[in-house]
Design an enzyme around this catalytic site. Sequence first.
Site, PDB file in Angstrom:
ATOM      1  N   PHE A 126       0.847  -1.185   0.000  1.00 22.34           N
ATOM      2  CA  PHE A 126       0.000   0.000   0.000  1.00 22.34           C
ATOM      3  C   PHE A 126       0.886   1.239   0.000  1.00 22.34           C
ATOM      4  O   PHE A 126       1.855   1.316   0.768  1.00 22.34           O
ATOM      5  CB  PHE A 126      -0.933   0.013   1.213  1.00 22.34           C
ATOM      6  N   ASP A 197       1.487  -5.318   8.163  1.00 21.49           N
ATOM      7  CA  ASP A 197       0.346  -4.395   8.086  1.00 21.49           C
ATOM      8  C   ASP A 197      -0.917  -5.247   7.948  1.00 21.49           C
ATOM      9  O   ASP A 197      -1.056  -6.024   6.998  1.00 21.49           O
ATOM     10  CB  ASP A 197       0.520  -3.465   6.874  1.00 21.49           C
ATOM     11  N   TYR A 222     -10.969   1.089  10.751  1.00 20.46           N
ATOM     12  CA  TYR A 222     -12.180   1.604  10.100  1.00 20.46           C
ATOM     13  C   TYR A 222     -12.674   0.715   8.959  1.00 20.46           C
ATOM     14  O   TYR A 222     -13.682   1.011   8.331  1.00 20.46           O
ATOM     15  CB  TYR A 222     -11.962   3.028   9.579  1.00 20.46           C
ATOM     16  N   LYS A 223     -11.983  -0.402   8.703  1.00 22.13           N
ATOM     17  CA  LYS A 223     -12.424  -1.314   7.661  1.00 22.13           C
ATOM     18  C   LYS A 223     -13.282  -2.414   8.284  1.00 22.13           C
ATOM     19  O   LYS A 223     -14.420  -2.175   8.688  1.00 22.13           O
ATOM     20  CB  LYS A 223     -11.226  -1.879   6.906  1.00 22.13           C
ATOM     21  N   ARG A 370     -13.069  -3.305  -7.075  1.00 20.33           N
ATOM     22  CA  ARG A 370     -12.764  -4.100  -5.884  1.00 20.33           C
ATOM     23  C   ARG A 370     -14.039  -4.353  -5.079  1.00 20.33           C
ATOM     24  O   ARG A 370     -14.805  -3.432  -4.806  1.00 20.33           O
ATOM     25  CB  ARG A 370     -11.725  -3.394  -5.019  1.00 20.33           C
TER      26      ARG A 370
END
Length: 411
Positions: A126, A197, A222-223, A370
């Site tokens: 990322f 991560d 927050y995912k 996605r």
Amino acid sequence: MINKVFSAEQLDNKDPLALKVEAFSLPDDTIYLDGNSLGPLPKSAEVRASEVVKQQWGQDLITSWNKHQWISLPQLVGDKIGNLIGAKNGQVICCDSISINLFKVLSAALKMRPERKVIATTRDNFPTDIYMVQGLLELLGDEYSVRYIDESNIGAQLSDDIAVLMLTQVNFRTGLKLDMQSITALAHDKHILTLWDLAHSAGAFPVCLDDCDVDFAVGCTYKYLNGGPGAPAFIYVAERHQAQYKQPLSGWMGHSAPFSFSPDYAPDSTVKQNLCGTPGVIGMSILDAALDVFDGVSLKAIDEKSKKLQAFFIAEAKRAGVLDYFSLVSPPIDVRGSQLALAHDEAYAICQAWIAEGVIADFRAPNILRIGFAPLYLSFTNVEKAVQTLSDIMVEKRYENATFQQRQSVT
């Protein structure tokens, strides 16, 4: 994995997690396939937000630091997260963002391997992870460097000049899930520290940090953890490293006795050292309540349903002819996280057209549609409807509408 003799309705009726959707405030007539970017609002979090603002802050004011344990939230929430990522208490702290936490951990890891000057990572990691490495290297000077290794053959590229191996367990575009246990073992064979991560791992499937002998980890909340936009992130520091670990952002909350107000910094000897400034109480309190949706649910059950949902999506997409329009670029299910990636030159516009029909997914440059699968609130009926809607969009070429072609600030 999914036998088409079962309809979506029958699969939902057999789903042990089906009632968990009631724990969330989801808009009517919306199918949410983007929980891997931002989880929806848990009802418990909505209640807590009101309580913290109106009662704790509004009425109890500064006494809430003790009365409502505001001061302990980073550790309390950290241990809750630890339970979801295979870490025993005292190794996870909730604070700051992934980006800031990466800077802390990378700096500390390099100090623990002073004779080594290389940080290894993948080119398709990322971007913020890579950016933080690049920024740190600018501070450290030319003696240090970053080395990009191939995601498909990590073990063969490890060498004894690498100080720390920084990897994201699930690739944010393709969904490729790396073998944490074997890669960590290979790194340790060469005395390399590992930093994982968990942005697309925590809350999506079982993670076993302690069992895999991981050194450090970071992640967002927050995912799949549904903590809300900008919710605080977390850091894992294995207990065996905490005495030697020294991170450079020496804020007062990481002091061993912050309310002594000593002019000289003395770091806490635990994972609490990673705290810097005053924690964001409102956001962390909301996250604390949001994590309650995992009570009584195993990550194994979540993972099993995710795999079934993904298999059902692919089966439906083949049946409806959707895959005639896309390239499925995700790896096989046994090495994939809780998402699918479909490639198409018009992926952005297709995603916007899908959203306009009430199916929210997301786009990742350059050409990826996605699709996230969050089993606590997603049903097989949702998936069936989403695929049919996508089929209609592709057949009718609705994505060619100029409205859907216009790029917004957040893609």
